[in-house]
Motif scaffolding. Structure first.
Motif, PDB file in Angstrom:
ATOM      1  N   ALA A   1       0.831  -1.208   0.000  1.00  0.00           N
ATOM      2  CA  ALA A   1       0.000   0.000   0.000  1.00  0.00           C
ATOM      3  C   ALA A   1       0.861   1.252   0.000  1.00  0.00           C
ATOM      4  CB  ALA A   1      -0.932  -0.004   1.218  1.00  0.00           C
ATOM      5  N   ARG A   2       1.983   1.214   0.735  1.00  0.00           N
ATOM      6  CA  ARG A   2       2.888   2.364   0.743  1.00  0.00           C
ATOM      7  C   ARG A   2       3.505   2.587  -0.630  1.00  0.00           C
ATOM      8  NH1 ARG A   2       6.999   1.134   5.392  1.00  0.00           N
ATOM      9  NH2 ARG A   2       8.043   2.880   4.369  1.00  0.00           N
ATOM     10  N   VAL A   3       3.867   1.509  -1.316  1.00  0.00           N
ATOM     11  CA  VAL A   3       4.424   1.645  -2.662  1.00  0.00           C
ATOM     12  C   VAL A   3       3.410   2.278  -3.602  1.00  0.00           C
ATOM     13  CG1 VAL A   3       5.244   0.360  -4.671  1.00  0.00           C
ATOM     14  CG2 VAL A   3       6.063  -0.244  -2.401  1.00  0.00           C
ATOM     15  N   MET A   4       2.165   1.829  -3.538  1.00  0.00           N
ATOM     16  CA  MET A   4       1.144   2.387  -4.418  1.00  0.00           C
ATOM     17  C   MET A   4       0.865   3.848  -4.096  1.00  0.00           C
ATOM     18  SD  MET A   4      -1.561  -0.766  -4.980  1.00  0.00           S
ATOM     19  CE  MET A   4      -1.614  -1.326  -3.266  1.00  0.00           C
ATOM     20  N   ALA A   5       0.841   4.199  -2.802  1.00  0.00           N
ATOM     21  CA  ALA A   5       0.629   5.593  -2.422  1.00  0.00           C
ATOM     22  C   ALA A   5       1.787   6.468  -2.888  1.00  0.00           C
ATOM     23  CB  ALA A   5       0.457   5.703  -0.906  1.00  0.00           C
ATOM     24  N   TYR A   6       3.014   5.952  -2.724  1.00  0.00           N
ATOM     25  CA  TYR A   6       4.178   6.706  -3.147  1.00  0.00           C
ATOM     26  C   TYR A   6       4.190   6.853  -4.670  1.00  0.00           C
ATOM     27  CZ  TYR A   6       8.983   8.437  -2.715  1.00  0.00           C
ATOM     28  OH  TYR A   6      10.111   9.206  -2.722  1.00  0.00           O
ATOM     29  N   ALA A   7       3.736   5.844  -5.384  1.00  0.00           N
ATOM     30  CA  ALA A   7       3.663   5.934  -6.845  1.00  0.00           C
ATOM     31  C   ALA A   7       2.682   7.016  -7.272  1.00  0.00           C
ATOM     32  CB  ALA A   7       3.257   4.590  -7.434  1.00  0.00           C
ATOM     33  N   GLY A   8       1.572   7.122  -6.565  1.00  0.00           N
ATOM     34  CA  GLY A   8       0.614   8.176  -6.889  1.00  0.00           C
ATOM     35  C   GLY A   8       1.202   9.557  -6.664  1.00  0.00           C
ATOM     36  N   MET A   9       1.905   9.732  -5.544  1.00  0.00           N
ATOM     37  CA  MET A   9       2.549  11.015  -5.272  1.00  0.00           C
ATOM     38  C   MET A   9       3.633  11.299  -6.302  1.00  0.00           C
ATOM     39  SD  MET A   9       4.581  12.296  -1.866  1.00  0.00           S
ATOM     40  CE  MET A   9       5.943  11.178  -2.175  1.00  0.00           C
ATOM     41  N   THR A  10       4.375  10.258  -6.684  1.00  0.00           N
ATOM     42  CA  THR A  10       5.415  10.417  -7.690  1.00  0.00           C
ATOM     43  C   THR A  10       4.824  10.869  -9.021  1.00  0.00           C
ATOM     44  OG1 THR A  10       6.777   8.717  -6.651  1.00  0.00           O
ATOM     45  CG2 THR A  10       7.242   9.211  -8.946  1.00  0.00           C
ATOM     46  N   ALA A  11       3.690  10.281  -9.406  1.00  0.00           N
ATOM     47  CA  ALA A  11       3.054  10.665 -10.663  1.00  0.00           C
ATOM     48  C   ALA A  11       2.654  12.140 -10.644  1.00  0.00           C
ATOM     49  CB  ALA A  11       1.836   9.780 -10.911  1.00  0.00           C
ATOM     50  N   LEU A  12       2.123  12.606  -9.516  1.00  0.00           N
ATOM     51  CA  LEU A  12       1.741  14.012  -9.411  1.00  0.00           C
ATOM     52  C   LEU A  12       2.954  14.927  -9.534  1.00  0.00           C
ATOM     53  CD1 LEU A  12      -0.904  13.902  -6.527  1.00  0.00           C
ATOM     54  CD2 LEU A  12      -1.321  14.238  -8.970  1.00  0.00           C
ATOM     55  N   LEU A  13       4.037  14.591  -8.826  1.00  0.00           N
ATOM     56  CA  LEU A  13       5.233  15.431  -8.860  1.00  0.00           C
ATOM     57  C   LEU A  13       5.868  15.438 -10.244  1.00  0.00           C
ATOM     58  CD1 LEU A  13       6.876  14.541  -5.427  1.00  0.00           C
ATOM     59  CD2 LEU A  13       5.667  16.633  -6.041  1.00  0.00           C
ATOM     60  N   LEU A  14       5.967  14.262 -10.867  1.00  0.00           N
ATOM     61  CA  LEU A  14       6.562  14.196 -12.192  1.00  0.00           C
ATOM     62  C   LEU A  14       5.696  14.903 -13.225  1.00  0.00           C
ATOM     63  CD1 LEU A  14       7.978  10.571 -12.358  1.00  0.00           C
ATOM     64  CD2 LEU A  14       9.257  12.697 -12.233  1.00  0.00           C
TER      65      LEU A  14
END
Length: 225
Positions: free
Chosen positions: A121-134
């Motif tokens: 779940a942490r990986v998926m949440a971090y991926a979502g944040m990463t997508a927003l930042l990128l």
């Protein structure tokens, strides 16, 4: 003959990365804020341009120092850029620092024991944040290079943000496309990053589902009264 296991980083490097990951993530956000100020501020807003230059230069100096420490602690010397290519990439282009999430996902997959479900779940949440930042970073970069170009279809930051959303999600409507060389380079990078992020999210989600179903099978059906 046993299969060769991947080299593990030295304990000193692991400790350093654990201690600096959150501060460097915060520094990358400061870098992004400085770059956004540089790109979006009007040309006559001189104090803001000076502040943005100070933020970008100061945070990038931190990234250089961190990279130098990683090289020293790794013991790899000149082999470090090749072996740790993602660290080198985010040093050259700090706006890509959130892509280190891919390394987190790789570490999860390399675990021999079963990781906790919360880790996925942490990986998926971090991926979502990463997508927003990128996506925000790519929109800034494309707007910087495109808005003044002849025959450009991306004239405002809103156009750039819409383009970034369509590109990151691999939809690609085609109503806004880069026309400059740098704009197209950024677009190609965002496409590749979008595929990597989608792969990390879908892989983590699939692994999470497998873990759930496996635990249900091990527990067995409830006993009838």
């Amino acid at each position: 003959m046993s299969a060769r296991t991947p080299d593990r980083p030295p304990p000193a490097l692991t400790r350093w990365e654990g201690r600096t990951e959150v501060p460097l993530l915060a520094a990358s956000l400061v870098f992004l804020a400085g770059y956004a100020c540089r790109v979006l501020a009007p040309d006559d807003a001189q104090p803001w341009h000076d502040l943005s230059l100070a933020l970008v230069g100061g945070t990038w100096t931190l990234f250089v120092l961190d990279y130098a420490v990683r090289v020293r602690l790794s013991g790899l010397g000149l082999r470090f850029p090749r072996r740790r290519w993602l660290d080198t990439l985010v040093l050259v282009m700090p706006l890509l620092r959130p892509l280190r999430m891919v390394q987190v996902y790789t570490a999860v997959q390399d675990k021999r024991d079963r990781p906790r479900l919360g880790l996925y779940a942490r990986v998926m949440a971090y991926a979502g944040m990463t997508a927003l930042l990128l996506g925000f970073s790519a929109a800034l970069g494309v707007y910087h290079w495109e808005h003044g170009a002849p025959d450009a279809s991306i004239r405002t930051f809103g156009d750039a943000a819409w383009w970034a959303c369509a590109t990151l999600t691999t939809v690609g409507y085609g109503d806004a496309v880069p026309v400059t060389v740098m704009g197209r380079i950024i677009a190609a990078g965002l496409m590749a990053c979008g595929l990597a992020l989608l792969g990390a999210v879908t892989g983590a989600f699939s692994s999470w589902l497998i873990q759930v179903f496996r635990r249900e099978d091990e527990e067995g059906p409830p006993a009838s009264g």
